[in-house]
Write a protein that holds these residues in place. Structure first.
Motif, PDB file in Angstrom:
ATOM      1  N   ARG A  75       0.838  -1.213   0.000  1.00  0.00           N
ATOM      2  CA  ARG A  75       0.000   0.000   0.000  1.00  0.00           C
ATOM      3  C   ARG A  75       0.870   1.259   0.000  1.00  0.00           C
ATOM      4  O   ARG A  75       0.534   2.246  -0.667  1.00  0.00           O
ATOM      5  CB  ARG A  75      -0.922  -0.015   1.222  1.00  0.00           C
ATOM      6  N   GLU A  76       1.943   1.248   0.758  1.00  0.00           N
ATOM      7  CA  GLU A  76       2.834   2.408   0.748  1.00  0.00           C
ATOM      8  C   GLU A  76       3.455   2.617  -0.629  1.00  0.00           C
ATOM      9  O   GLU A  76       3.621   3.757  -1.077  1.00  0.00           O
ATOM     10  CB  GLU A  76       3.930   2.220   1.800  1.00  0.00           C
ATOM     11  N   LYS A  77       3.781   1.530  -1.301  1.00  0.00           N
ATOM     12  CA  LYS A  77       4.408   1.634  -2.616  1.00  0.00           C
ATOM     13  C   LYS A  77       3.423   2.116  -3.672  1.00  0.00           C
ATOM     14  O   LYS A  77       3.765   2.918  -4.545  1.00  0.00           O
ATOM     15  CB  LYS A  77       4.975   0.267  -3.018  1.00  0.00           C
ATOM     16  N   VAL A  78       2.181   1.646  -3.598  1.00  0.00           N
ATOM     17  CA  VAL A  78       1.185   1.967  -4.618  1.00  0.00           C
ATOM     18  C   VAL A  78       0.463   3.283  -4.309  1.00  0.00           C
ATOM     19  O   VAL A  78       0.267   4.116  -5.190  1.00  0.00           O
ATOM     20  CB  VAL A  78       0.162   0.812  -4.751  1.00  0.00           C
ATOM     21  N   LEU A  79       0.057   3.469  -3.044  1.00  0.00           N
ATOM     22  CA  LEU A  79      -0.762   4.631  -2.664  1.00  0.00           C
ATOM     23  C   LEU A  79       0.053   5.787  -2.100  1.00  0.00           C
ATOM     24  O   LEU A  79      -0.443   6.915  -2.058  1.00  0.00           O
ATOM     25  CB  LEU A  79      -1.804   4.204  -1.622  1.00  0.00           C
ATOM     26  N   GLY A  80       1.278   5.512  -1.660  1.00  0.00           N
ATOM     27  CA  GLY A  80       2.045   6.538  -0.975  1.00  0.00           C
ATOM     28  C   GLY A  80       1.980   6.355   0.533  1.00  0.00           C
ATOM     29  O   GLY A  80       1.027   5.770   1.061  1.00  0.00           O
ATOM     30  N   TYR A 122       1.374   8.359   2.893  1.00  0.00           N
ATOM     31  CA  TYR A 122       0.458   9.210   3.657  1.00  0.00           C
ATOM     32  C   TYR A 122      -0.979   9.079   3.152  1.00  0.00           C
ATOM     33  O   TYR A 122      -1.735  10.048   3.146  1.00  0.00           O
ATOM     34  CB  TYR A 122       0.917  10.668   3.604  1.00  0.00           C
ATOM     35  N   HIS A 123      -1.342   7.892   2.742  1.00  0.00           N
ATOM     36  CA  HIS A 123      -2.711   7.632   2.298  1.00  0.00           C
ATOM     37  C   HIS A 123      -3.525   7.076   3.472  1.00  0.00           C
ATOM     38  O   HIS A 123      -3.002   6.319   4.288  1.00  0.00           O
ATOM     39  CB  HIS A 123      -2.704   6.625   1.139  1.00  0.00           C
ATOM     40  N   PRO A 124      -4.828   7.443   3.595  1.00  0.00           N
ATOM     41  CA  PRO A 124      -5.638   6.935   4.712  1.00  0.00           C
ATOM     42  C   PRO A 124      -5.700   5.419   4.786  1.00  0.00           C
ATOM     43  O   PRO A 124      -5.794   4.851   5.879  1.00  0.00           O
ATOM     44  CB  PRO A 124      -7.024   7.546   4.440  1.00  0.00           C
ATOM     45  N   LEU A 133      -1.857   8.109  13.312  1.00  0.00           N
ATOM     46  CA  LEU A 133      -2.410   9.371  13.796  1.00  0.00           C
ATOM     47  C   LEU A 133      -1.912  10.544  12.965  1.00  0.00           C
ATOM     48  O   LEU A 133      -2.683  11.459  12.624  1.00  0.00           O
ATOM     49  CB  LEU A 133      -2.022   9.549  15.271  1.00  0.00           C
ATOM     50  N   GLU A 134      -0.635  10.527  12.606  1.00  0.00           N
ATOM     51  CA  GLU A 134      -0.074  11.605  11.777  1.00  0.00           C
ATOM     52  C   GLU A 134      -0.752  11.653  10.407  1.00  0.00           C
ATOM     53  O   GLU A 134      -1.065  12.732   9.896  1.00  0.00           O
ATOM     54  CB  GLU A 134       1.427  11.367  11.620  1.00  0.00           C
ATOM     55  N   ILE A 135      -1.001  10.484   9.812  1.00  0.00           N
ATOM     56  CA  ILE A 135      -1.645  10.447   8.491  1.00  0.00           C
ATOM     57  C   ILE A 135      -3.073  10.960   8.581  1.00  0.00           C
ATOM     58  O   ILE A 135      -3.510  11.787   7.759  1.00  0.00           O
ATOM     59  CB  ILE A 135      -1.615   9.010   7.939  1.00  0.00           C
TER      60      ILE A 135
END
Length: 540
Positions: free
Chosen positions: A319-324, A326-328, A358-360
């Motif tokens: 998910r980090e690789k595909v969405l970035g 800082y994605h919900p 929490l930061e995201i």
């Protein structure tokens, strides 16, 4: 002169249609050869110098040619008849296939019609019930002025039995309670994840998924499971086993098995779906992450936290690789991973994952998003498990302060959140007079109007923390406020029960009996509904 070889009659009886056609063509070739030879003989006889003998032989040859022509004609008729029979058989097979398909579609339409009729009946019942509830709510507004005359001490005595012990801490979080029903949001997230990777789920599968979820929610597994299996069998026949649509169908069937607590069968299906998606879509596809998360959730519900953690981490990496980063959706995955680590006692990692989530949420959705309060509540639970009571208390107060400011404006001396009132009551309990209710009851009454499941959970958790610290007056204040907040909200689950109690109370009972009806079974149910202090966000 060539000779004709005919098959024996016993062999002819056992010939198939194709063999008959082949033999007929062979006979035609022989007859055509004979016809050519007879024509040559006839021409040579006509040129012969012996007319009587030539005429007799030519007559025989002409009769033989006529028989050969007749045989050729019959052979052509047999071949034409065979072609016609083949066309008729092909058309017959097509019609049978269409009939089977129409029967299947008809059965699906019958099931959908039955479901629609059931929904219509429930809607009509709901309309009738709402009309009746409207009349009783109008009656409730008429007797509302009598409720203000009831003292807070009476209300506290009636509700204290259900509020004590609501903040107890268990050694392990019960995942069956913490895992929400994600089937409503699951299809949407699953479709979006698939489309982001270039694979679009067919509309037929989406419709089938909704139908299966409807049957499963009604407990009609005897219909949902065969429907999934039949669709899976059809997909494997048409597309082969290694196809993304087959993996989607395996996911749907696994969810049905999970709802039946058949975790072993569900895990087998999810592993199969994972292998198909990795092979057909690639190991970094969003649909692969969704399947990994489903498998991790399944292991978590079975208490296999060590097996679930690497699956959840890999889903997070995808998910980090595909969405970035800082994605919900990444934040939701972080919450899942934090809960897995929390059940293994890895509190440093839990704090790190909840902090990132929490930061995201705060940066992407804003500080007032419900997920922010839920994540802070989860983090406070982690602090409690470590004995960091001061940190947990600070987070609980932060949640309540934010909810109060959102509802009533900035905090000042005349507008304080409920926890400030609770601590003031704790500090001044020695100064209160022995007779009469507490004079500042009305000043914090509006703070009880914040109706939110997360706020109610926070109120009870902070109340339990106060009780642990010996601040009994403050604890009772928060627990009383949590009970009053839920009653004033009158959520959809308890609304019909409250109306029935009001109806019973309005038929000759006094004001106190009416108030006890509102604080009775409905109030206890409200207490129990907010006991879960963390969430397990699954992705379908």
């Amino acid at each position: 002169m060539s000779t004709m070889v005919y098959p024996r009659e016993e062999a002819l009886e056992r010939l198939s249609q194709d063999e008959i056609v082949l033999n007929t063509k062979a006979v035609m070739q022989g007859l055509e050869t004979l016809r050519g030879e007879h024509a040559q003989l006839l021409n040579s006889l006509l040129d012969c110098t012996q007319p009587p003998v030539a005429q007799e032989k030519s007559g025989l040859l002409r009769k033989s040619l006529e028989a050969i022509e007749l045989g050729l004609g019959e052979a052509q008729v047999i071949i034409a008849l065979s072609s016609h029979l083949s066309a008729v058989e092909s058309e017959k097979q097509k019609l049978r296939a269409q009939v089977r398909r129409l029967c299947q579609e008809n059965q699906w339409l019958r099931d959908e019609l039955a479901g629609t009729q059931h929904k219509l009946q429930r809607s009509e019942q709901s309309v009738a019930q709402l009309e009746e509830e409207k009349k009783h709510l109008e009656f409730m507004n008429q007797i509302k002025k009598f409720d203000d005359d009831v003292s807070p001490s009476e209300e506290k005595n009636q509700s204290s039995g259900g509020s004590t012990g609501g903040g107890g801490d268990a050694s392990k979080d019960n995942l069956d309670d913490l895992f929400p029903n994600d089937d409503d949001q699951g299809p949407v997230q699953h479709i979006v994840a698939a489309q982001q990777g270039g694979y679009e789920i067919p509309a037929r599968l989406r419709t089938l998924h909704n139908l299966v979820i409807q049957y499963a929610s009604q407990g009609r597994y005897e219909v949902a499971v065969p429907l999934c299996k039949q669709a899976l069998e059809d997909l494997e026949k048409t597309s082969g086993h290694d196809h993304p649509d087959v993996a989607t169908m395996l996911n749907i069937l696994a969810l049905v098995y999970r709802d039946q607590n058949k975790y072993k069968e569900a895990a087998h299906l999810l592993n199969d779906a994972l292998a198909i998606r990795e092979k057909t879509l690639g190991k970094d596809h969003p649909a692969v992450a969704a399947t990994l998360n489903n498998l991790a959730v399944l292991y978590g519900k079975r208490g296999k936290y060590k097996e679930a953690e690497p699956l959840c981490k890999r889903a997070l990496e995808i998910r980090e690789k595909v969405l970035g980063k800082y994605h919900p959706d990444v934040a939701k995955q972080l919450n899942n991973l934090a809960l897995l680590c929390q059940n293994q006692g890895k509190y440093d990692e839990v704090e790190y994952y909840y902090g990132r989530a929490l930061e995201i949420y705060e940066s992407k959705l804003g500080a007032d998003d419900p997920n922010v309060a839920k994540t802070k509540n989860n983090l406070a639970t982690c602090y409690l498990k470590q004995g960091k009571f001061a940190d947990a208390e600070a987070l609980y107060k932060e949640i309540l302060t934010r909810a109060h400011e959102k509802e009533f404006g900035s905090v000042n001396n005349d507008n304080k959140p409920i926890w400030m009132h609770a601590e003031e009551r704790e500090e001044s309990k020695g100064k209160r007079k022995d007779s009469g209710p507490y004079v500042e009851y009305g000043s914090w009454y509006k703070a009880c109007k914040v109706d939110s499941p997360t706020v109610n959970t926070t109120l009870k958790s902070l109340g339990a923390l106060y009780r642990r610290q010996g601040k009994l007056e403050a604890a009772e204040t928060l627990e009383e406020c949590a009970s009053k907040s839920r009653k004033q909200g009158i959520d959809a689950i308890n609304q019909s029960k409250v109306v029935e109690l009001l109806k019973d109370g309005g038929s000759g009972s006094d004001r106190r009996h009416s108030r006890e009806g509102m604080n009775g079974p409905g109030g206890q149910r409200g207490e129990n509904e907010g006991d879960d202090s963390a969430e397990w966000n699954g992705v379908t």
